[in-house]
Scaffold this motif. Structure first.
Motif, short mmCIF file in Angstrom:
data_model
loop_
_atom_site.label_atom_id
_atom_site.label_comp_id
_atom_site.label_asym_id
_atom_site.label_seq_id
_atom_site.Cartn_x
_atom_site.Cartn_y
_atom_site.Cartn_z
N CYS A 32 -4.18 -2.51 5.85
CA CYS A 32 -4.26 -1.18 5.15
C CYS A 32 -2.60 -0.80 5.38
CB CYS A 32 -4.77 0.23 5.83
SG CYS A 32 -4.90 1.50 4.86
N ILE A 36 -1.83 12.83 -1.68
CA ILE A 36 -1.72 11.79 -2.34
C ILE A 36 -1.26 12.18 -3.97
CG2 ILE A 36 -4.10 11.22 -3.48
CD1 ILE A 36 -1.53 8.59 -1.98
N ALA A 43 -7.95 4.70 -2.25
CA ALA A 43 -7.61 4.33 -1.10
C ALA A 43 -6.84 5.51 0.03
CB ALA A 43 -6.47 3.05 -1.06
N HIS A 103 0.88 -11.48 -3.77
CA HIS A 103 0.79 -10.07 -3.22
C HIS A 103 1.71 -9.75 -2.29
CE1 HIS A 103 -0.93 -8.69 0.70
NE2 HIS A 103 -1.53 -7.71 -0.14
N GLY A 139 -2.06 2.18 4.10
CA GLY A 139 -1.70 3.56 4.17
C GLY A 139 -2.01 4.22 5.77
N ARG A 167 3.15 -6.20 -3.02
CA ARG A 167 3.03 -5.19 -2.04
C ARG A 167 4.35 -4.59 -1.50
NH1 ARG A 167 -1.00 -4.58 2.97
NH2 ARG A 167 0.39 -3.80 4.57
N ARG A 187 -14.03 -11.66 1.30
CA ARG A 187 -13.16 -12.61 0.86
C ARG A 187 -13.87 -13.89 0.17
NH1 ARG A 187 -10.38 -9.06 2.04
NH2 ARG A 187 -8.84 -9.00 3.83
N ILE A 218 -3.05 -5.34 -5.57
CA ILE A 218 -2.58 -5.77 -4.62
C ILE A 218 -3.93 -6.23 -3.82
CG2 ILE A 218 -0.22 -5.25 -4.49
CD1 ILE A 218 -1.00 -3.35 -2.38
N LEU A 219 -4.76 -5.47 -3.83
CA LEU A 219 -6.15 -5.48 -3.14
C LEU A 219 -6.87 -6.97 -3.28
CD1 LEU A 219 -7.62 -3.98 -1.13
CD2 LEU A 219 -9.33 -3.49 -2.77
N HIS A 250 -3.47 -7.96 4.19
CA HIS A 250 -3.90 -6.98 3.29
C HIS A 250 -4.17 -5.76 4.38
CE1 HIS A 250 -4.45 -8.96 -0.42
NE2 HIS A 250 -4.69 -9.91 0.05
N ALA A 262 -10.63 -1.12 11.82
CA ALA A 262 -10.81 -0.21 10.64
C ALA A 262 -10.17 -0.41 9.56
CB ALA A 262 -10.73 1.39 11.26
N TYR A 267 -12.23 -10.01 -4.98
CA TYR A 267 -11.89 -8.48 -5.59
C TYR A 267 -11.69 -8.59 -7.17
CZ TYR A 267 -12.12 -6.61 -1.03
OH TYR A 267 -12.49 -6.31 0.44
N THR A 296 -10.75 7.42 1.98
CA THR A 296 -10.95 7.13 3.13
C THR A 296 -10.31 8.08 4.19
OG1 THR A 296 -8.62 6.07 2.99
CG2 THR A 296 -10.79 4.68 2.54
C1 HEM Z 1 -8.32 6.17 7.40
C2 HEM Z 1 -8.04 5.84 6.59
C3 HEM Z 1 -8.10 4.47 5.76
C4 HEM Z 1 -8.90 3.43 6.02
C5 HEM Z 1 -10.19 3.37 6.86
C6 HEM Z 1 -8.39 2.25 5.27
C7 HEM Z 1 -9.07 1.20 5.22
C8 HEM Z 1 -8.47 0.12 4.65
C9 HEM Z 1 -8.85 -1.39 4.72
C10 HEM Z 1 -10.13 -1.73 5.48
C11 HEM Z 1 -8.05 -2.14 3.90
C12 HEM Z 1 -8.45 -3.41 3.82
C13 HEM Z 1 -9.07 -4.11 2.65
C14 HEM Z 1 -9.32 -5.69 2.25
O1 HEM Z 1 -8.39 -6.17 3.30
O2 HEM Z 1 -9.83 -6.20 1.89
C15 HEM Z 1 -6.98 -1.32 3.12
C16 HEM Z 1 -6.15 -1.53 2.29
C17 HEM Z 1 -5.51 -0.78 1.78
N1 HEM Z 1 -5.20 0.45 1.91
FE1 HEM Z 1 -6.15 1.82 3.33
N2 HEM Z 1 -7.26 2.79 4.46
C18 HEM Z 1 -7.22 4.08 4.97
C19 HEM Z 1 -6.10 4.92 4.32
C20 HEM Z 1 -5.35 4.60 3.38
C21 HEM Z 1 -4.03 5.43 2.51
C22 HEM Z 1 -4.13 6.71 3.07
C23 HEM Z 1 -3.72 4.65 1.70
C24 HEM Z 1 -2.46 4.90 0.76
C25 HEM Z 1 -2.29 6.16 0.16
C26 HEM Z 1 -4.08 3.41 1.68
C27 HEM Z 1 -3.86 2.30 0.93
C28 HEM Z 1 -4.14 1.02 0.90
C29 HEM Z 1 -3.77 -0.16 0.23
C30 HEM Z 1 -2.74 0.19 -1.06
C31 HEM Z 1 -4.45 -1.30 0.61
C32 HEM Z 1 -4.30 -2.54 -0.12
C33 HEM Z 1 -3.40 -3.32 0.84
C34 HEM Z 1 -3.21 -4.63 0.18
O3 HEM Z 1 -4.27 -5.38 -0.44
O4 HEM Z 1 -2.47 -5.54 0.71
N3 HEM Z 1 -5.13 3.52 2.57
N4 HEM Z 1 -7.33 0.13 3.75
#
Ligand code: HEM
Length: 391
Positions: free
Chosen positions: A338, A142, A228, A86, A340, A90, A280, A78-79, A336, A330, A66, A232
Motif C-alpha cells: 500500500c 483525500i 484506496a 509499475h 497510502g 508508482r 494475482r 498502478i494496481l 504493490h 493488511a 486486475y 479503506t
Molecule cells: C487502512 C487503510 C488502507 C489499507 C488497509 C490499504 C490496503 C491496501 C492493499 C492491501 C494494497 C495492495 C493491493 C494489491 O497488492 O493487490 C494497497 C495498495 C494501494 N493503496 Fe492502500 N490501503 C489503505 C489506505 C490507503 C490510502 C490512505 C491510500 C492513498 C490515498 C492508499 C493508496 C493505495 C494505492 C495507490 C495502492 C496501489 C499501490 C500499487 O499498486 O503499487 N491506500 N492498499
C-alpha cells in the motif's frame, strides 16, 4: 432523510459477520484451495507464509489480473501494472505519500478536519461515530490532497460513493466513473495552466521519459486514489474504535498511556484487515505449499486469514493492544504494498487522539442497535452508537 451514508451502507458487499472460524479451518485443512470457476482454475491461499511468498514474487504472480476488471471502471491504474511500468508510474505519486511529505498535511489539514467533525456532535453527548465521523473523514482528506475545491465536496463525495459501490449498482457506478472523469478533466486543464500545491497539479505537470501524462493516465490515478484513500481508512478507523469500545479496560489502558496508540492501530489492522483479499495471476507453472498451480491460474490471497494465522500470532482472534502486530499483511507486501500506509496511520492517529481527548468517558451505547464488524471483501462496523459527557 437518507443521506449519502445510507446510499453507501446498503451496498457493502457480503453481510458476513464472522468469517474467521471458516478461515481457520481452511488454514488447517485446505491451505491452498483449488476451485474451477467458468473453466478457469482459481486458487485461494490462506496461510501467512504462503501469502507472503506469493506477494513477494511479482515475476511469478502478476498484478495484471486486475487489468480487466478494475480498469474497465477506473482506467489504467498502478494496481494492475507489473515492472518496469509499475515502478515508473508508482514513482510519480510515491513522493507525495512519504512520511516526511505528509507532515505538512498533518497540521494544515488532517487535525483541523478531525476537530471540525467532532465539533458538530460534541455538544449532544451522543453520536453514531460511523455515520458522523469515520465515514466523513478520510474522503475529506483525500479530496483536499488531490486539490478538489472545498465547494465541490458534496458532489465529489457522492460520485465517489457511487463509484465505490459499483459492485451493487453497476450502471450507476459506471455513470459516476464517467462523471468523475469529466469533472477531473476540467480540473486537470486548470491545474496544467496554473499548478497549485496538490496531487492533481503534480500529476498534470509530471513527465515520464520526457513525456507528459495523458489525461486518461492521470484519471486512472485519481479514480484509484479515491477508493484506496477513502474507503479503506474509514474501515480501519471503525474497526479500531469498535475493538477499543468493546473492551473498556483496553480503552482505558490507551487513555492512560498515549504511547500505546501506534501498537493499537497495527493490532487493529491485523485483527480486522479492511481489505480482505488481493489477487494475482500465475505467469508460469508453479507450486505453493506443494500444490501445483498451472500458468494462467488466478491466485487470491486471504489477508484476513494470514493475519489470524496462529503459527505467527498467538491467540489470533483476540484484539490485544499489547501485541507486536507490525508484521501483519493488511497493507499487502512486495512492490504493490500500500502506497497510502503512512497516510492511513497519520489519519487514524489524529482521529484517535482527538476523540480520546475531547470525549471523556466515551462508551458504546447500543440501545436497540447491534454494532458489529461485517463484510466479506471489505470489513468494518455497521454502526458505532456512543455516549460521552457533552462539552
Ligand atoms: C487502512 C487503510 C488502507 C489499507 C488497509 C490499504 C490496503 C491496501 C492493499 C492491501 C494494497 C495492495 C493491493 C494489491 O497488492 O493487490 C494497497 C495498495 C494501494 N493503496 Fe492502500 N490501503 C489503505 C489506505 C490507503 C490510502 C490512505 C491510500 C492513498 C490515498 C492508499 C493508496 C493505495 C494505492 C495507490 C495502492 C496501489 C499501490 C500499487 O499498486 O503499487 N491506500 N492498499
Amino acid at each position: 432523510v437518507p443521506d449519502d451514508f445510507d446510499l453507501f451502507a446498503d451496498t457493502t458487499v457480503g453481510d458476513v459477520r464472522d468469517p474467521y472460524p471458516e478461515l481457520a479451518a481452511a488454514r488447517r485443512d485446505t491451505p491452498v484451495l483449488k476451485r474451477e470457476v467458468y473453466n478457469a482454475q482459481t486458487f485461494m491461499v490462506f496461510r501467512y507464509a504462503d501469502v507472503g511468498e506469493v506477494l513477494r514474487d511479482p515475476e511469478t504472480f502478476s498484478s495484471t489480473i486486475y487489468a480487466r476488471g478494475v480498469e474497465m471502471v477506473m482506467g489504467p491504474t498502478i494496481l494492475g501494472m507489473d515492472a518496469p511500468e509499475h515502478v515508473r508510474k508508482r514513482a510519480l505519486v510515491a513522493g507525495a505519500f512519504r512520511r516526511k511529505a505528509l507532515e505538512t498535511w498533518a497540521h494544515s489539514l488532517i487535525e483541523p478536519t478531525v476537530h471540525t467533525l467532532i465539533d458538530r456532535f460534541v455538544p449532544r453527548g451522543e453520536a453514531d461515530l460511523v455515520r458522523e465521523f469515520t465515514f466523513r473523514y478520510p474522503i475529506t482528506i483525500i479530496a483536499r490532497m488531490l486539490g478538489i475545491p472545498p465547494g465541490d465536496d458534496q458532489t465529489f463525495a457522492r460520485l465517489s460513493i457511487e463509484l465505490i459501490s459499483l459492485a451493487v449498482d453497476f450502471g450507476r457506478g459506471m455513470a459516476a466513473s464517467r462523471a468523475l472523469g469529466d469533472y477531473f478533466k476540467d480540473l486537470i486543464d486548470v491545474r496544467r495552466k496554473e499548478p497549485e500545491d496538490d496531487l492533481i497539479s503534480s500529476l498534470a505537470t509530471a513527465e515520464v521519459e520526457g513525456r507528459r501524462l495523458e489525461d486518461e493516465e492521470i484519471l486512472g490515478f485519481l479514480r484509484l486514489l479515491l477508493p484506496a484513500g477513502a474507503e479503506t481508512t474509514y474501515r480501519l478507523l471503525g474497526n479500531l474504535l469498535f475493538a477499543l469500545l468493546s473492551d473498556p479496560p483496553q480503552l482505558e489502558a490507551l487513555r492512560a498511556d498515549a504511547s500505546l496508540a501506534p501498537a493499537a492501530i497495527e493490532e487493529a489492522l491485523r485483527w480486522e484487515a479492511p481489505v480482505q483479499f488481493v489477487a494475482r495471476r500465475a505467469m508460469r507453472d508453479t507450486r505453493i505449499a506443494g500444490v501445483d498451480i498451472p500458468e494462467g491460474s488466478s491466485v487470491t490471497c486471504s489477508l484476513g486469514s494470514a493475519n489470524r494465522d496462529e503459527t505467527v500470532f498467538a491467540d489470533p482472534d483476540r484484539y490485544d493492544l499489547a501485541r507486536d502486530a507490525a508484521h501483519h499483511v493488511a497493507f499487502a507486501e512486495g512492490p504493490h504494498r500500500c502506497l497510502g500506509e503512512h497516510l492511513a496511520r497519520l489519519e487514524t492517529t489524529a482521529a484517535l487522539t482527538a476523540l480520546l481527548e475531547r470525549l471523556p468517558d466515551l462508551r458504546l451505547d447500543p440501545g436497540d442497535r447491534d454494532p458489529h464488524v461485517h463484510g466479506m471483501a471489505f470489513r468494518s462496523p455497521t454502526c458505532l452508537p456512543v455516549r460521552f459527557t457533552p462539552a
